[in-house]
Structure formats: structure tokens, C-alpha cells
Design an enzyme around this catalytic site. Structure first.
Site, PDB file in Angstrom:
ATOM      1  N   TYR A  69       0.857  -1.194   0.000  1.00  0.00           N
ATOM      2  CA  TYR A  69       0.000   0.000   0.000  1.00  0.00           C
ATOM      3  C   TYR A  69       0.888   1.237   0.000  1.00  0.00           C
ATOM      4  O   TYR A  69       1.514   1.582   0.995  1.00  0.00           O
ATOM      5  CB  TYR A  69      -0.938   0.021   1.214  1.00  0.00           C
ATOM      6  CG  TYR A  69      -1.898  -1.147   1.294  1.00  0.00           C
ATOM      7  CD1 TYR A  69      -2.183  -1.926   0.170  1.00  0.00           C
ATOM      8  CD2 TYR A  69      -2.526  -1.483   2.478  1.00  0.00           C
ATOM      9  CE1 TYR A  69      -3.056  -2.994   0.239  1.00  0.00           C
ATOM     10  CE2 TYR A  69      -3.407  -2.553   2.554  1.00  0.00           C
ATOM     11  CZ  TYR A  69      -3.665  -3.305   1.429  1.00  0.00           C
ATOM     12  OH  TYR A  69      -4.530  -4.378   1.497  1.00  0.00           O
ATOM     13  N   LEU A 216     -17.369  -3.161   2.020  1.00  0.00           N
ATOM     14  CA  LEU A 216     -18.431  -2.339   1.418  1.00  0.00           C
ATOM     15  C   LEU A 216     -18.464  -2.552  -0.088  1.00  0.00           C
ATOM     16  O   LEU A 216     -19.080  -1.775  -0.826  1.00  0.00           O
ATOM     17  CB  LEU A 216     -18.192  -0.851   1.721  1.00  0.00           C
ATOM     18  CG  LEU A 216     -18.151  -0.474   3.212  1.00  0.00           C
ATOM     19  CD1 LEU A 216     -17.747   0.991   3.390  1.00  0.00           C
ATOM     20  CD2 LEU A 216     -19.508  -0.723   3.855  1.00  0.00           C
TER      21      LEU A 216
HETATM   22  N1  LIG Z   1      -6.134  -8.603   0.993  1.00  0.00           N
HETATM   23  C1  LIG Z   1      -6.401  -7.957  -0.118  1.00  0.00           C
HETATM   24  O1  LIG Z   1      -6.102  -8.406  -1.237  1.00  0.00           O
HETATM   25  C2  LIG Z   1      -7.084  -6.619  -0.022  1.00  0.00           C
HETATM   26  C3  LIG Z   1      -7.566  -5.969  -1.173  1.00  0.00           C
HETATM   27  C4  LIG Z   1      -8.213  -4.735  -1.019  1.00  0.00           C
HETATM   28  C5  LIG Z   1      -8.338  -4.187   0.259  1.00  0.00           C
HETATM   29  N2  LIG Z   1      -7.819  -4.836   1.352  1.00  0.00           N
HETATM   30  C6  LIG Z   1      -7.965  -4.301   2.727  1.00  0.00           C
HETATM   31  O2  LIG Z   1      -9.361  -4.135   2.962  1.00  0.00           O
HETATM   32  C7  LIG Z   1      -9.612  -2.809   3.436  1.00  0.00           C
HETATM   33  C8  LIG Z   1     -10.998  -2.396   3.014  1.00  0.00           C
HETATM   34  O3  LIG Z   1     -11.098  -2.394   1.602  1.00  0.00           O
HETATM   35  P1  LIG Z   1     -11.391  -1.096   0.743  1.00  0.00           P
HETATM   36  O4  LIG Z   1     -11.017   0.112   1.507  1.00  0.00           O
HETATM   37  O5  LIG Z   1     -10.730  -1.276  -0.570  1.00  0.00           O
HETATM   38  O6  LIG Z   1     -12.915  -1.236   0.417  1.00  0.00           O
HETATM   39  P2  LIG Z   1     -14.291  -0.942   1.226  1.00  0.00           P
HETATM   40  O7  LIG Z   1     -14.005  -0.788   2.681  1.00  0.00           O
HETATM   41  O8  LIG Z   1     -15.266  -1.964   0.780  1.00  0.00           O
HETATM   42  O9  LIG Z   1     -14.765   0.415   0.585  1.00  0.00           O
HETATM   43  C9  LIG Z   1     -14.009   1.564   0.621  1.00  0.00           C
HETATM   44  C10 LIG Z   1     -14.676   2.559  -0.310  1.00  0.00           C
HETATM   45  O10 LIG Z   1     -15.948   2.890   0.211  1.00  0.00           O
HETATM   46  C11 LIG Z   1     -15.988   4.286   0.541  1.00  0.00           C
HETATM   47  N3  LIG Z   1     -16.614   4.398   1.868  1.00  0.00           N
HETATM   48  C12 LIG Z   1     -16.110   4.021   3.067  1.00  0.00           C
HETATM   49  N4  LIG Z   1     -16.990   4.265   4.054  1.00  0.00           N
HETATM   50  C13 LIG Z   1     -18.088   4.811   3.476  1.00  0.00           C
HETATM   51  C14 LIG Z   1     -19.317   5.287   3.968  1.00  0.00           C
HETATM   52  N5  LIG Z   1     -19.614   5.238   5.279  1.00  0.00           N
HETATM   53  N6  LIG Z   1     -20.231   5.802   3.088  1.00  0.00           N
HETATM   54  C15 LIG Z   1     -19.930   5.851   1.775  1.00  0.00           C
HETATM   55  N7  LIG Z   1     -18.769   5.415   1.228  1.00  0.00           N
HETATM   56  C16 LIG Z   1     -17.836   4.889   2.080  1.00  0.00           C
HETATM   57  C17 LIG Z   1     -14.555   4.757   0.576  1.00  0.00           C
HETATM   58  O11 LIG Z   1     -14.455   6.105   0.159  1.00  0.00           O
HETATM   59  P3  LIG Z   1     -14.087   7.306   1.213  1.00  0.00           P
HETATM   60  O12 LIG Z   1     -12.609   7.306   1.364  1.00  0.00           O
HETATM   61  O13 LIG Z   1     -14.635   8.499   0.537  1.00  0.00           O
HETATM   62  O14 LIG Z   1     -14.807   6.998   2.495  1.00  0.00           O
HETATM   63  C18 LIG Z   1     -13.891   3.827  -0.431  1.00  0.00           C
HETATM   64  O15 LIG Z   1     -14.076   4.325  -1.743  1.00  0.00           O
HETATM   65  C19 LIG Z   1      -8.471  -1.998   2.842  1.00  0.00           C
HETATM   66  O16 LIG Z   1      -8.260  -0.781   3.562  1.00  0.00           O
HETATM   67  C20 LIG Z   1      -7.322  -2.953   2.976  1.00  0.00           C
HETATM   68  O17 LIG Z   1      -6.795  -2.883   4.299  1.00  0.00           O
HETATM   69  C21 LIG Z   1      -7.213  -6.044   1.224  1.00  0.00           C
END
Ligand SMILES: NC(=O)c1ccc[n+]([C@@H]2O[C@H](COP(=O)([O-])OP(=O)(O)OC[C@H]3O[C@@H](n4cnc5c(N)ncnc54)[C@H](OP(=O)(O)O)[C@@H]3O)[C@@H](O)[C@H]2O)c1
Length: 285
Positions: A69, A216
Site C-alpha cells: 500500500y 463495502l
Molecule cells: N487482501 C487484499 O487483497 C485486499 C484488497 C483490497 C483491500 N484490502 C484491505 O481491505 C480494506 C478495506 O477495503 P477497501 O477500503 O478497498 O474497500 P471498502 O471498505 O469496501 O470500501 C471503501 C470505499 O468505500 C468508501 N466508503 C467508506 N466508508 C463509506 C461510507 N460510510 N459511506 C460511503 N462510502 C464509504 C470509501 O471512500 P471514502 O474514502 O470516501 O470513504 C472507499 O471508496 C483496505 O483498507 C485494505 O486494508 C485487502
């Protein structure tokens, strides 16, 4: 318990080995984000620092990050902001993906790479041992047992407390468990994408934590018709419905919603206090 001041506590806890963490974590991928590429240091470091501190204030004690990251920027920024770490904070990081360019996430599960990656994470996080070190993804070019074996050696050398896997199928989980105890699996999973349901069920049987990434759906779960309906009925934000469903769906679920927004962080963490009535849960299931 004061739900307003410490909402993460309402999620209850689970065990990562002997470590206890609240079942509402924080995904630290997006604090470093530049656009959607997860590239470079935070665009607004002041807000990003406030965000990490706010996550702790809300009772979150599990942060998920990875060397890829930024690359490196998420781990460095966590240490710069929070070191010396408060008691009880568990940081999970990952190795096994490399970033030769902004849009590239290439697997590298060679033992020599994993050893170097782990040493880099230890240095950036300013730790002598990583509480949860996750193999980010199996590398199709490298025997899976060799990648896991390299991490087991590092664990024996005292550099890793608990081993986790990410992006694995059931066979890979079972293969890894034949080599060493596995504390967690981190796979893509949310209300609209349940392809890892079999792995989740195995984690339940085995008492392994399941960390859903994209909880999400990268925003997609917020546009689900079912989520919209229940959110309307409960007068709750859609993100809270999507996250509260995850918590209710399995006792081994440890969501790590990601955000760069303090308002979204607060909203997401308070999902732990939302109780979805059985008839609405049935509609979401
Ligand atoms: N192991 C893997 O291969 C892998 C892959 C991807 C991710 N990850 C991990 O999983 C974590 C979560 O995944 P993610 O951040 O990609 O996806 P997520 O949590 O499903 O969604 C994040 C997205 O949703 C928006 N969001 C968050 N809270 C919100 C709310 N209350 N209302 C509206 N929109 C909202 C965020 O934008 P804003 O910034 O505008 O809130 C961002 O665009 C990552 O931080 C990482 O640590 C792991």
C-alpha cells in the site's frame, strides 16, 4: 459501555491466537491513497493523522495494512503517526505482492522475497515482531508450501507472532494448516459478493478469524437494493447496514472498512451498535 464514545466495543471481540481484538477493525489502505491507485504518501497528511487517531478513540484495536500500500507508505505513515503504539493495538500487515507501477499488483511469493518484505515491514513499522503477518496472495509461479514455509521459518525466528493468509481458497487454507497454525484469512467478501462463503464456513469450524476485504464492496454494497431498503426502514446509513450484516452473519467476521474520511470512519465504526431486526436480516440474507 458507552456506545457513542467507544462504538467498536459493541462489535464484541475475537481471538487472533492469544490476542484479543474488537470485531470492527480499520483498513489502512486508503489513508495513503492518491486517486484510486493506492500510490504514494497521503495527499492530506494532517487529516490522515487525525483519522488514525480517531480510529483508536472509537475503540478500534486492529489495523490492517500491507507493504504494497503506497507501496510502503501506509506502514510508514502508521508508524510515524502512532509509534510508540498504544497497549492492545494489533497491526496486521501483509507481504507477497509487489508494485512495479501504479496499476500493478504482481505476486511474488518467493521465499527470498518474503524474507526481504518482512524485514522491510518490521523496519517501517518499527517493530521487532509483527502480530499478524499475512501472505497477501498465493504466487502461481511458486509452490504455495514454499511461501508458507518461509513465513513459518520467520515465525520460528521470532519475527512473526501469528500467520494469516489472504486471497486463498479452501484447498490452500487446508494446505497451509498442514504446515502451521493459521490465525486468519483475508478474502474479498461482502453482502453482494459471497464467493468465499465456503472459506468463511471453514474459518467458523476452525475458529480462524475471517477478515473480509472490500466489506463495502468498494462502495458497491451501498448500492444494493436490499441494503437500500433496510437502511430506509431502519433510518440508518447504508454503510452501517452492510457492515452490521457482516457482523451478524458470522462470529469470526472481522470487517476492516477502508476510508480516507473521518465522517465515514465514524459512521462505519458505529455500525457495531446497529442491531438489525431478524426480519430485516432475513431480507439481507
Ligand atoms: N487482501 C487484499 O487483497 C485486499 C484488497 C483490497 C483491500 N484490502 C484491505 O481491505 C480494506 C478495506 O477495503 P477497501 O477500503 O478497498 O474497500 P471498502 O471498505 O469496501 O470500501 C471503501 C470505499 O468505500 C468508501 N466508503 C467508506 N466508508 C463509506 C461510507 N460510510 N459511506 C460511503 N462510502 C464509504 C470509501 O471512500 P471514502 O474514502 O470516501 O470513504 C472507499 O471508496 C483496505 O483498507 C485494505 O486494508 C485487502
Amino acid at each position: 459501555m458507552n456506545e457513542d464514545r467507544n462504538p467498536a466495543a459493541s462489535a464484541g471481540t475475537l481471538k487472533l491466537g492469544e490476542l484479543t481484538v474488537r470485531r470492527m477493525g480499520f483498513g489502512a489502505m486508503r489513508v495513503t491513497t492518491d486517486g484510486s491507485d493506492i500510490w504514494g504518501p497521503p495527499a492530506d497528511p494532517r487529516t490522515a493523522k487525525l483519522l488514525l487517531h480517531r480510529a483508536l478513540e472509537l475503540g478500534i484495536n486492529f489495523f490492517d495494512t500491507a507493504d504494497s500500500y503506497g507501496p510502503h507508505a501506509s506502514e510508514s505513515f502508521i508508524a510515524e503517526t502512532l509509534y510508540p503504539y498504544p497497549d492492545g493495538l494489533v497491526i496486521g500487515t501483509k507481504g507477497g505482492l509487489v508494485r512495479p507501477g501504479r496499476r500493478r499488483w504482481d505476486p511474488d511469493g518467493r521465499p527470498e522475497h518474503l524474507r526481504r518484505a518482512l524485514d522491510g515491514s518490521l523496519k517501517r513499522l518499527r517493530l521487532e515482531r509483527i502480530d499478524l503477518y499475512q501472505l497477501h496472495a498465493p504466487d502461481p509461479q511458486v509452490p504455495f508450501a514454499d511461501s508458507v514455509g518461509a513465513l513459518v521459518e520467520a515465525q520460528r525466528a521470532g519475527k512473526i507472532r501469528h500467520l494469516g493468509l489472504s486471497n486463498v481458497n479452501l484447498n490452500q487454507l487446508e494446505a497451509a494448516r498442514r504446515i502451521a497454525p493459521i490465525a486468519s484469512v483475508q478474502n474479498q467478501y461482502n453482502l453482494e459478493n459471497r464467493k468465499s462463503e465456503d472459506v468463511l464456513k471453514a474459518c467458523e469450524r476452525l475458529g480462524v478469524a475471517f477478515i473480509p476485504w472490500y466489506p463495502l464492496g468498494d462502495g458497491a454494497a451501498l448500492n444494493s437494493r436490499r441494503v437500500k431498503q433496510v437502511a430506509k426502514a431502519l433510518s440508518a446509513p447504508r454503510a452501517q447496514v452492510a457492515l452490521a450484516w457482516l457482523l451478524a452473519h458470522s462470529p469470526v467476521m472481522l470487517p476492516i472498512p477502508g476510508t480516507a474520511s473521518i465522517r465515514h470512519l465514524e459512521e462505519n465504526t458505529s455500525a457495531a451498535t446497529l442491531r438489525i431486526p431478524p426480519e430485516d436480516l432475513a431480507a439481507l440474507n
